[in-house]
Design an enzyme around this catalytic site. Sequence first.
Site, PDB file in Angstrom:
ATOM      1  N   LYS A 276       0.826  -1.205   0.000  1.00  0.00           N
ATOM      2  CA  LYS A 276       0.000   0.000   0.000  1.00  0.00           C
ATOM      3  C   LYS A 276       0.867   1.265   0.000  1.00  0.00           C
ATOM      4  O   LYS A 276       0.608   2.219  -0.732  1.00  0.00           O
ATOM      5  CB  LYS A 276      -0.912  -0.013   1.229  1.00  0.00           C
ATOM      6  CG  LYS A 276      -2.044   0.984   1.140  1.00  0.00           C
ATOM      7  CD  LYS A 276      -3.068   0.753   2.243  1.00  0.00           C
ATOM      8  CE  LYS A 276      -4.183   1.769   2.150  1.00  0.00           C
ATOM      9  NZ  LYS A 276      -5.260   1.505   3.103  1.00  0.00           N
TER      10      LYS A 276
ATOM     11  N   GLU B 239       9.304  31.627   2.404  1.00  0.00           N
ATOM     12  CA  GLU B 239       8.765  30.516   1.624  1.00  0.00           C
ATOM     13  C   GLU B 239       7.341  30.209   2.106  1.00  0.00           C
ATOM     14  O   GLU B 239       6.997  30.473   3.255  1.00  0.00           O
ATOM     15  CB  GLU B 239       9.647  29.284   1.828  1.00  0.00           C
ATOM     16  CG  GLU B 239      11.014  29.422   1.214  1.00  0.00           C
ATOM     17  CD  GLU B 239      11.026  28.982  -0.230  1.00  0.00           C
ATOM     18  OE1 GLU B 239      10.717  29.839  -1.083  1.00  0.00           O
ATOM     19  OE2 GLU B 239      11.342  27.823  -0.503  1.00  0.00           O
TER      20      GLU B 239
HETATM   21  C1  HEM Z   1      15.736  18.258   5.746  1.00  0.00           C
HETATM   22  C2  HEM Z   1      16.288  18.236   4.590  1.00  0.00           C
HETATM   23  C3  HEM Z   1      16.572  19.484   3.771  1.00  0.00           C
HETATM   24  C4  HEM Z   1      15.765  20.563   3.505  1.00  0.00           C
HETATM   25  C5  HEM Z   1      14.335  20.790   3.985  1.00  0.00           C
HETATM   26  C6  HEM Z   1      16.526  21.464   2.645  1.00  0.00           C
HETATM   27  C7  HEM Z   1      16.063  22.674   2.136  1.00  0.00           C
HETATM   28  C8  HEM Z   1      16.748  23.497   1.254  1.00  0.00           C
HETATM   29  C9  HEM Z   1      16.201  24.662   0.603  1.00  0.00           C
HETATM   30  C10 HEM Z   1      14.799  25.225   0.805  1.00  0.00           C
HETATM   31  C11 HEM Z   1      17.178  25.168  -0.206  1.00  0.00           C
HETATM   32  C12 HEM Z   1      17.066  26.386  -1.146  1.00  0.00           C
HETATM   33  C13 HEM Z   1      16.706  25.885  -2.519  1.00  0.00           C
HETATM   34  C14 HEM Z   1      16.657  26.987  -3.524  1.00  0.00           C
HETATM   35  O1  HEM Z   1      15.727  27.814  -3.466  1.00  0.00           O
HETATM   36  O2  HEM Z   1      17.556  27.031  -4.349  1.00  0.00           O
HETATM   37  C15 HEM Z   1      18.345  24.355  -0.055  1.00  0.00           C
HETATM   38  C16 HEM Z   1      19.547  24.562  -0.710  1.00  0.00           C
HETATM   39  C17 HEM Z   1      20.689  23.785  -0.553  1.00  0.00           C
HETATM   40  N1  HEM Z   1      20.810  22.637   0.229  1.00  0.00           N
HETATM   41 FE1  HEM Z   1      19.310  21.784   1.311  1.00  0.00          FE
HETATM   42  N2  HEM Z   1      17.773  20.914   2.416  1.00  0.00           N
HETATM   43  C18 HEM Z   1      17.837  19.722   3.090  1.00  0.00           C
HETATM   44  C19 HEM Z   1      18.926  18.866   3.119  1.00  0.00           C
HETATM   45  C20 HEM Z   1      20.196  19.166   2.608  1.00  0.00           C
HETATM   46  C21 HEM Z   1      21.378  18.358   2.803  1.00  0.00           C
HETATM   47  C22 HEM Z   1      21.423  17.057   3.600  1.00  0.00           C
HETATM   48  C23 HEM Z   1      22.415  18.993   2.142  1.00  0.00           C
HETATM   49  C24 HEM Z   1      23.879  18.592   2.032  1.00  0.00           C
HETATM   50  C25 HEM Z   1      24.377  17.480   2.438  1.00  0.00           C
HETATM   51  C26 HEM Z   1      21.881  20.170   1.519  1.00  0.00           C
HETATM   52  C27 HEM Z   1      22.611  21.046   0.726  1.00  0.00           C
HETATM   53  C28 HEM Z   1      22.095  22.176   0.102  1.00  0.00           C
HETATM   54  C29 HEM Z   1      22.837  23.048  -0.775  1.00  0.00           C
HETATM   55  C30 HEM Z   1      24.313  22.895  -1.188  1.00  0.00           C
HETATM   56  C31 HEM Z   1      21.963  24.063  -1.191  1.00  0.00           C
HETATM   57  C32 HEM Z   1      22.281  25.259  -2.126  1.00  0.00           C
HETATM   58  C33 HEM Z   1      21.965  24.964  -3.549  1.00  0.00           C
HETATM   59  C34 HEM Z   1      20.625  25.515  -3.964  1.00  0.00           C
HETATM   60  O3  HEM Z   1      20.253  26.597  -3.517  1.00  0.00           O
HETATM   61  O4  HEM Z   1      19.942  24.862  -4.749  1.00  0.00           O
HETATM   62  N3  HEM Z   1      20.534  20.239   1.827  1.00  0.00           N
HETATM   63  N4  HEM Z   1      18.062  23.319   0.841  1.00  0.00           N
END
Ligand code: HEM
Lengths: 262, 438
Positions: B246, B290
Amino acid sequence: MKKINGLLNFLAIVSITFIMTVVLSDSANSAGKYKHPESQEWGFNGLFGKFDKSSIRRGLQVYLEVCSSCHGLDQVAYRNLKDIGLNIEEIKEIAEQFEVMDGPDNEGEMFAREARPSDKFVAPFANEKAARVSNNGAMPPDLSLITKSRHGGADYIYALLTGYKDEAPDGVEMGEGMNFNPYFVGQQIAMSQPLYEDSVEYPDGTKATVSQMSWDLVNFLHWTAEPEMEQRRSLGWKVVLFLLVLTGLLYAVKRQVWSKEH
Amino acid sequence: MSANKSNKSSTGRGLVNWIDSRLPVFSYMQKEYGEYPAPKNFNYWWNFGAILTFMLVLMIFTGIFLSMQYTPHVDFAFDSVERIMRDVNYGWLLRYLHANGATFFFIAVYIHIFRGLYYGSYKNPRELLWIFGVLILVLMMATAFMGYVLPWGQMSFWGATVITNLFSAIPLVGDSIVTWLWGGFAVENPTLNRFFSLHFLLPFVILGVVVLHVITLHVSGSNNPLGIDPKGPQDTLPFHPYYTAKDSFGLALWVTIFAAFVFFAPNFFGEPENYIKADPLQTPAQIVPEWYFLPYFAILRSIDFDIWFIDAKLGGVIAMFGSIILLFLVPWLDRSKVRSARFRPIYKWFFWILLLDCLLLGFVGGHPPSDHVFKGIEWLLFIDLGHIGTAWYFFHFLILLPLLGTVEKTKPLPTSITESVLNGDTSSSASAKSGGSM
Ligand code: HEM
């Protein structure tokens, strides 16, 4: 009974999603007086939309001949023009018109050289101060992401470029050096009307009206903003169809597994 | 892979057996995800646990690969994200999966939480399970807030500035705390660096709390739509294959919808302004967080008056954090012994009103408080809706929940899950007629 319950659940999901969509899409309007852009029938609209390559190439020409004296295109490299159908010779020819600082050379000196295909589009001003000084204090924004970074997207840019009025309506007090454009937030824009009939001459014979050039420019700028669009959609169809089939199969499996229990 | 495999685990062959007798991971999996006796009457709202697990793993995977290309420096962050979008193979896919993944993660967690509120899943013996759940929500909020700062667009910067500034409302030490959070006197490079570091770290903390969440679940056993305890094996089914099947179906459906957004409307939930590089000298016309933070943002801004010695700013901050802290206390605020709203005719209505209230607050949070809600209606501003919505939120948890526990006359509970299922779901069909069972 289970079926009906399932259906109710599904309806609940749908209606919640719907409410959320309404809530979200409505929350985008910010304050400020301006006219909403009319929507246009872009070739890239919809789930199947494609880039119009010949329009994009004409847009590139307008950008190079008109807009590039004030607006940069930081995120795009000359080599990227291959994607819109230019060959390497044509790309080199465009790049060579621009100069970039390079170095240090073996004597430790910085030197200027012609741009190469691997360089990013050369910005018209060395820095923000220089840009403002030449533009009456206003800052011409980089155009690489412009269709993505404005509410209304492509429609807005088109409306802005074609929406200049010679005179502000009665009762509107114009600031020094400002131009009336109903689509701009606040309706006063520091950029004077950039396009006029025959601002460029198209080699393919297309008539260079203001709306034609604006159309081509927006196609070009939409490509600079989302160069991955076509690849994204074609991969998207494969992924979504695969997932639909998978979902159907898993539903059948679920029915089978549960058949003894109902 | 057969349905009745109760003692296969201990008779595994060869290597599996060898490992299992030293590290019993296989028997553990068999016990907790094979045999785990789940009530036989779950509906599809019980799918979201599996969906959330998938989303967390997806976020961690895409995040790790994004980190390999991302540069946490104010001069390069924005361009490095654009480089991911343009020059990294399938970088756009990674980034859109991650950005939309955050959105879908929150949609799922909110559904999951409201599911719990409807069926009373927080009540004895599941209080600790619920607390871990709320803790996961708080950690997710911190993670997503810091993640949103990383691409260093206009909203990244100004959102970070506004939210970190909230701490300056704390009396006496507020300003020092803000300086300490920033690592300087403004949101600057040190801020971006630490946010990246913490954004990388926190998801693994979440993973840890998820483990605790699941352990507590498997100790107390799952709740179910009737909210009554299983009376014996006839009321439950082994998790595998019934609920693995499921959950797989539900998850596939969810991923399909998610993929449709990623590939065809990847910026639907995004803010256009964040495609403009951060500029500390240029304040955007409107700073909005957001979407998943909008209800809290509305509560924050709804306290626009001083309460005795608490000024409006501090009051707003207290209300905002209070709205989340209240969730921790729900197991003790709700004094009714009956779990499922199916047997709580009054609570059921207030549940739906609370849901609408939260949607209303989200709507309010997206608009400047002094704007008119409808063109032409002079007397209704968003701030008014914010006052009403906020007041109702606290009224629901602080007054209604405790009160209902004593005044509400609940419907008789079925004697067992099996009885209720065999009787063609009488209880729930009756309530369906009387206005929508879930
Ligand atoms: C609970 C889990 C996670 C949530 C809710 C989350 C949320 C987010 C959000 C909202 C952004 C901005 C996206 C955008 O508007 O571009 C972001 C960017 C980013 N996150 Fe996470 N993230 C999570 C886990 C992770 C993990 C585990 C890593 C690294 C091991 C990571 C690395 C990054 C990086 C490098 C960016 C910058 C690149 C970008 O802006 O697209 N995130 N994340």
